[in-house]
Design a protein around this motif. Sequence first.
Motif, PDB file in Angstrom:
ATOM      1  N   GLU A  43       0.842  -1.386   0.203  1.00  0.00           N
ATOM      2  CA  GLU A  43       0.130  -0.141  -0.330  1.00  0.00           C
ATOM      3  C   GLU A  43       1.176   1.191   0.117  1.00  0.00           C
ATOM      4  N   ARG A  44      -0.049   2.096  -0.459  1.00  0.00           N
ATOM      5  CA  ARG A  44       0.537   3.761  -0.604  1.00  0.00           C
ATOM      6  C   ARG A  44       1.327   4.228   0.883  1.00  0.00           C
ATOM      7  N   GLU A  45       2.453   4.708   1.612  1.00  0.00           N
ATOM      8  CA  GLU A  45       2.875   5.170   3.000  1.00  0.00           C
ATOM      9  C   GLU A  45       3.061   6.311   2.611  1.00  0.00           C
ATOM     10  N   GLY A  46       1.756   7.574   3.735  1.00  0.00           N
ATOM     11  CA  GLY A  46       2.417   8.751   4.517  1.00  0.00           C
ATOM     12  C   GLY A  46       3.536   8.715   4.499  1.00  0.00           C
ATOM     13  N   VAL A  47       4.436   9.650   4.281  1.00  0.00           N
ATOM     14  CA  VAL A  47       5.969   9.898   4.938  1.00  0.00           C
ATOM     15  C   VAL A  47       6.006  11.349   5.526  1.00  0.00           C
ATOM     16  N   ALA A  48       5.263  12.344   4.694  1.00  0.00           N
ATOM     17  CA  ALA A  48       6.107  13.376   5.451  1.00  0.00           C
ATOM     18  C   ALA A  48       4.939  14.603   4.548  1.00  0.00           C
ATOM     19  N   CYS A  49       4.007  15.178   5.506  1.00  0.00           N
ATOM     20  CA  CYS A  49       2.754  15.949   4.710  1.00  0.00           C
ATOM     21  C   CYS A  49       2.874  17.724   5.390  1.00  0.00           C
ATOM     22  N   ALA A  50       3.059  19.224   5.004  1.00  0.00           N
ATOM     23  CA  ALA A  50       3.167  19.855   5.436  1.00  0.00           C
ATOM     24  C   ALA A  50       1.915  20.871   5.362  1.00  0.00           C
ATOM     25  N   TYR A  59       4.336  17.075   9.659  1.00  0.00           N
ATOM     26  CA  TYR A  59       4.147  15.711  10.121  1.00  0.00           C
ATOM     27  C   TYR A  59       5.131  14.568   9.795  1.00  0.00           C
ATOM     28  N   TYR A  60       5.338  13.449  10.355  1.00  0.00           N
ATOM     29  CA  TYR A  60       6.136  12.918   9.865  1.00  0.00           C
ATOM     30  C   TYR A  60       5.689  11.198  10.299  1.00  0.00           C
ATOM     31  N   ALA A  61       6.043  10.333   8.945  1.00  0.00           N
ATOM     32  CA  ALA A  61       5.807   9.249   9.682  1.00  0.00           C
ATOM     33  C   ALA A  61       6.687   8.436  10.697  1.00  0.00           C
ATOM     34  N   ASP A  62       6.709   7.550  11.477  1.00  0.00           N
ATOM     35  CA  ASP A  62       7.395   7.074  11.994  1.00  0.00           C
ATOM     36  C   ASP A  62       8.611   6.654  11.924  1.00  0.00           C
ATOM     37  N   PHE A  68      14.284  12.503   7.820  1.00  0.00           N
ATOM     38  CA  PHE A  68      13.700  13.660   6.255  1.00  0.00           C
ATOM     39  C   PHE A  68      12.664  14.600   6.870  1.00  0.00           C
ATOM     40  N   THR A  69      13.119  15.668   6.310  1.00  0.00           N
ATOM     41  CA  THR A  69      12.315  16.955   7.067  1.00  0.00           C
ATOM     42  C   THR A  69      11.819  17.057   4.878  1.00  0.00           C
ATOM     43  N   ILE A  70      10.827  17.703   5.678  1.00  0.00           N
ATOM     44  CA  ILE A  70       9.990  18.510   4.378  1.00  0.00           C
ATOM     45  C   ILE A  70       9.744  19.515   4.620  1.00  0.00           C
ATOM     46  N   SER A  71      10.138  20.494   3.385  1.00  0.00           N
ATOM     47  CA  SER A  71       9.767  21.911   2.992  1.00  0.00           C
ATOM     48  C   SER A  71       9.345  23.112   2.204  1.00  0.00           C
ATOM     49  N   LYS A  72       8.984  24.257   2.180  1.00  0.00           N
ATOM     50  CA  LYS A  72       8.218  24.202   0.433  1.00  0.00           C
ATOM     51  C   LYS A  72       9.054  25.331   0.590  1.00  0.00           C
ATOM     52  N   ASP A  73       9.524  25.938  -0.659  1.00  0.00           N
ATOM     53  CA  ASP A  73       9.527  27.270  -0.922  1.00  0.00           C
ATOM     54  C   ASP A  73       8.616  27.966  -2.376  1.00  0.00           C
ATOM     55  N   ILE A  74       7.262  28.891  -1.362  1.00  0.00           N
ATOM     56  CA  ILE A  74       6.203  29.172  -1.583  1.00  0.00           C
ATOM     57  C   ILE A  74       6.250  30.264  -2.924  1.00  0.00           C
ATOM     58  N   ALA A  75       7.611  30.976  -3.483  1.00  0.00           N
ATOM     59  CA  ALA A  75       8.247  31.343  -4.197  1.00  0.00           C
ATOM     60  C   ALA A  75       7.917  31.343  -5.900  1.00  0.00           C
ATOM     61  N   LYS A  76       9.161  29.548  -4.831  1.00  0.00           N
ATOM     62  CA  LYS A  76       8.979  28.850  -6.601  1.00  0.00           C
ATOM     63  C   LYS A  76       8.009  27.690  -6.962  1.00  0.00           C
ATOM     64  N   ASN A  77       7.456  27.964  -6.184  1.00  0.00           N
ATOM     65  CA  ASN A  77       5.520  26.688  -5.720  1.00  0.00           C
ATOM     66  C   ASN A  77       6.284  25.270  -5.949  1.00  0.00           C
TER      67      ASN A  77
END
Length: 124
Positions: A43-50, A59-62, A68-77
Amino acid sequence: VQLVESGGGLVQAGGSLRLSCTASGFSLDYWGIAWFRQVPGQEREGVACASSRDDEIPYYADSVSGRFTISKDIAKNTLYLQMNSLKPEDTAVYYCAKTWYATCTLNPTEYDYWGQGTQVTVSS
């Protein structure tokens, strides 16, 4: 709406990779977004979400928390997933996806748009 992942590849155990997901047709500033992964036959597994909300932390999977680190660059979308201390069990196709909430979850049924995926292979 389009999501395009990149940055996958082959890496040795203990190494690092950074995945990117470039979004178009919507703004990462308004919707929750996440990384998922899938191994054939599983099954598809959730890893990280923002969340799009500034008062909510990612939020990260255990299984990936602390590595792992999730991040966003809004200017670059663009959404990123920095993956450190990779293990062979991290081998999978990684997908980014957009939810219809401003917040986020790791439940794949709550996501309406998906990228095509990028392969990550970790050798032992």
